[in-house]
Design a protein around this motif. Structure first.
Motif: not given
Ligand code: ATP
Length: 199
Positions: A167-176
């Motif tokens: 909820e606090a993210a402007d951007d997300i890196i998915f690291n699966e």
């Protein structure tokens, strides 16, 4: 003023791995964990205040902070934990502002594991969350640190939830393991941040 991208994520999510890839592109990385150690190093006001309040038993023979002793003490004395946080948090915050202001790269990363928990969004222009499932956090951390699953799960339970962080993210890196390669995700964000910093 430097353009600051705050990087956060739960234990073992991949913050260090991600930060290292940005650093390879010449981006300066400022690490809250390093700063948290700097503010209590020998000769610091922080260490002086701790040894005045709790006595020399909080120091090792070489004058460095005995972290185990301090952790043990504040664990059983919540009022002293509050005192300690009141002493150190403003110093850590000030030092983060100083170091980000001095950064020379077009933008810098400020890696703060507990950014959401401590409400430190105001220190950065953008929040980048490194996101993985809890199962992956547990697997990777137990393998990296050779610690029991239970220990990692306890730390996870004390941190913000995955949802709160997102909820606090402007951007997300998915690291699966099956996510788009980190290098590609970072390349895209790097260009986006260069453009934002240039505005
Ligand atoms: P902490 O909060 O505990 O300091 P962190 O968020 O900095 O952790 P890392 O140390 O970067 O996380 O990553 C945790 C572990 O997972 C490391 O052993 C790292 O090598 C591994 N790891 C990170 N990303 C990946 C990936 N995409 N694939 C496989 N392993 C990974």
């Amino acid at each position: 003023m430097a353009y600051v991208v705050g990087v956060t994520g739960g234990i073992g999510s991949g913050k260090t791995t991600v930060a290292n890839l940005f650093a390879e592109k010449g981006i300066e990385v400022i690490d809250a964990d390093v700063i948290a150690r700097q503010v209590v190093e020998p000769g610091s006001e922080g260490l002086k205040a701790i040894s005045e309040k709790f006595g020399a038993s909080m120091l090792n023979d070489d004058g460095t902070l005995n972290r185990g002793a301090l952790r043990g003490h504040v664990f059983s004395h919540p009022e002293d934990k509050e005192w300690l946080n009141g002493l150190l948090h403003p110093k850590i915050r000030q030092e983060m502002m100083t170091q980000t202001a001095q950064a020379k790269s077009p933008y810098c990363l400020l890696v703060i594991p507990l950014l959401v928990e401590n409400g430190l969004q105001s220190l950065c222009q953008r929040v980048l969350v490194v996101d993985v499932s809890e199962a992956t956090q547990v697997t990777r951390t137990t393998q990296r640190d050779q610690v029991p699953e239970e220990q990692v799960k306890n730390i996870l339970a004390a941190q913000a939830t995955r949802q709160q962080r997102l909820e606090a993210a402007d951007d997300i890196i998915f690291n699966e393991n099956d996510s788009k390669p980190l290098s590609e995700q970072i390349e895209t964000l790097h260009h986006q941040y260069l453009a934002l910093a240039a505005q």
